[in-house]
Design a protein around this motif. Structure first.
Motif, PDB file in Angstrom:
ATOM      1  N   CYS A   1       1.081  -0.875   0.235  1.00 42.58           N
ATOM      2  CA  CYS A   1       0.324   0.153  -0.173  1.00 42.58           C
ATOM      3  C   CYS A   1       1.354   1.353   0.015  1.00 42.58           C
ATOM      4  O   CYS A   1       2.009   1.652   0.577  1.00 42.58           O
ATOM      5  N   HIS A   2       0.431   2.546  -0.796  1.00 41.14           N
ATOM      6  CA  HIS A   2       0.972   3.429  -0.998  1.00 41.14           C
ATOM      7  C   HIS A   2       1.139   4.450  -0.155  1.00 41.14           C
ATOM      8  O   HIS A   2       2.093   5.394   0.432  1.00 41.14           O
ATOM      9  N   GLU A   3       0.110   4.137   1.324  1.00 39.10           N
ATOM     10  CA  GLU A   3      -0.200   4.594   2.196  1.00 39.10           C
ATOM     11  C   GLU A   3       0.374   4.085   3.707  1.00 39.10           C
ATOM     12  O   GLU A   3       1.364   4.884   4.373  1.00 39.10           O
ATOM     13  N   CYS A   4      -0.079   3.094   4.170  1.00 38.13           N
ATOM     14  CA  CYS A   4       0.256   2.143   5.309  1.00 38.13           C
ATOM     15  C   CYS A   4       1.609   1.258   4.622  1.00 38.13           C
ATOM     16  O   CYS A   4       2.208   0.356   5.875  1.00 38.13           O
ATOM     17  N   ASP A   5       1.899   1.168   3.546  1.00 37.28           N
ATOM     18  CA  ASP A   5       2.792  -0.007   3.163  1.00 37.28           C
ATOM     19  C   ASP A   5       2.417  -1.079   3.794  1.00 37.28           C
ATOM     20  O   ASP A   5       3.528  -2.609   4.349  1.00 37.28           O
ATOM     21  N   GLU A   6       1.781  -1.459   4.176  1.00 35.33           N
ATOM     22  CA  GLU A   6       1.009  -2.530   4.632  1.00 35.33           C
ATOM     23  C   GLU A   6       1.093  -3.726   2.846  1.00 35.33           C
ATOM     24  O   GLU A   6       1.020  -3.335   1.662  1.00 35.33           O
ATOM     25  N   PRO A   7       1.136  -5.053   2.754  1.00 37.58           N
ATOM     26  CA  PRO A   7       0.860  -5.656   1.740  1.00 37.58           C
ATOM     27  C   PRO A   7      -0.400  -6.180   1.270  1.00 37.58           C
ATOM     28  O   PRO A   7      -1.169  -5.904   2.196  1.00 37.58           O
ATOM     29  N   ILE A   8      -0.887  -5.591   0.243  1.00 36.01           N
ATOM     30  CA  ILE A   8      -1.934  -5.742  -0.746  1.00 36.01           C
ATOM     31  C   ILE A   8      -1.809  -7.197  -1.423  1.00 36.01           C
ATOM     32  O   ILE A   8      -1.093  -7.838  -1.840  1.00 36.01           O
ATOM     33  N   PRO A   9      -3.211  -7.674  -0.814  1.00 37.83           N
ATOM     34  CA  PRO A   9      -3.681  -9.511  -1.252  1.00 37.83           C
ATOM     35  C   PRO A   9      -3.570  -9.047  -2.330  1.00 37.83           C
ATOM     36  O   PRO A   9      -3.839  -8.861  -2.910  1.00 37.83           O
ATOM     37  N   GLU A  10      -3.282 -10.803  -2.766  1.00 40.74           N
ATOM     38  CA  GLU A  10      -2.981 -11.113  -4.486  1.00 40.74           C
ATOM     39  C   GLU A  10      -4.320 -11.249  -4.751  1.00 40.74           C
ATOM     40  O   GLU A  10      -5.029 -10.554  -6.516  1.00 40.74           O
TER      41      GLU A  10
END
Length: 88
Positions: A39-48
């Motif tokens: 994620c560009h805001e929180c840097d969490e992985p974006i699910p496939e």
């Protein structure tokens, strides 16, 4: 039945034009290109699954939902008002 300077069918044409304009605005705002892995805001992985479902996605679901909530609904103003509707 139309009144004033408008012809029959003008009101429906005005509605159709407004809907078409809003659809084009929504299409222009869709992401394009390769999806981000984080994620560009929180840097969490974006699910496939999200990356496959929304090509070009840049935000995780939580951040996208927050952005959508902040933006709220689009204007709702008919910018293609006929001459007749402007005079009322």
């Amino acid at each position: 039945m139309a009144g004033g300077w408008s012809k029959d069918g003008d009101v429906q044409q005005q509605i159709d034009d407004s809907v078409r304009d809003e659809l084009e605005r929504a299409r222009r705002s869709l992401p394009r290109g390769e999806s981000a892995h984080h994620c560009h805001e929180c840097d969490e992985p974006i699910p496939e699954a999200r990356r496959r479902a929304v090509p070009g996605v840049r935000l995780c679901l939580a951040c996208q939902a927050e952005r959508d909530r902040r933006q709220g609904p689009a204007g709702g103003v008919n910018r293609r008002g006929s001459k007749d509707s402007q005079l009322r």
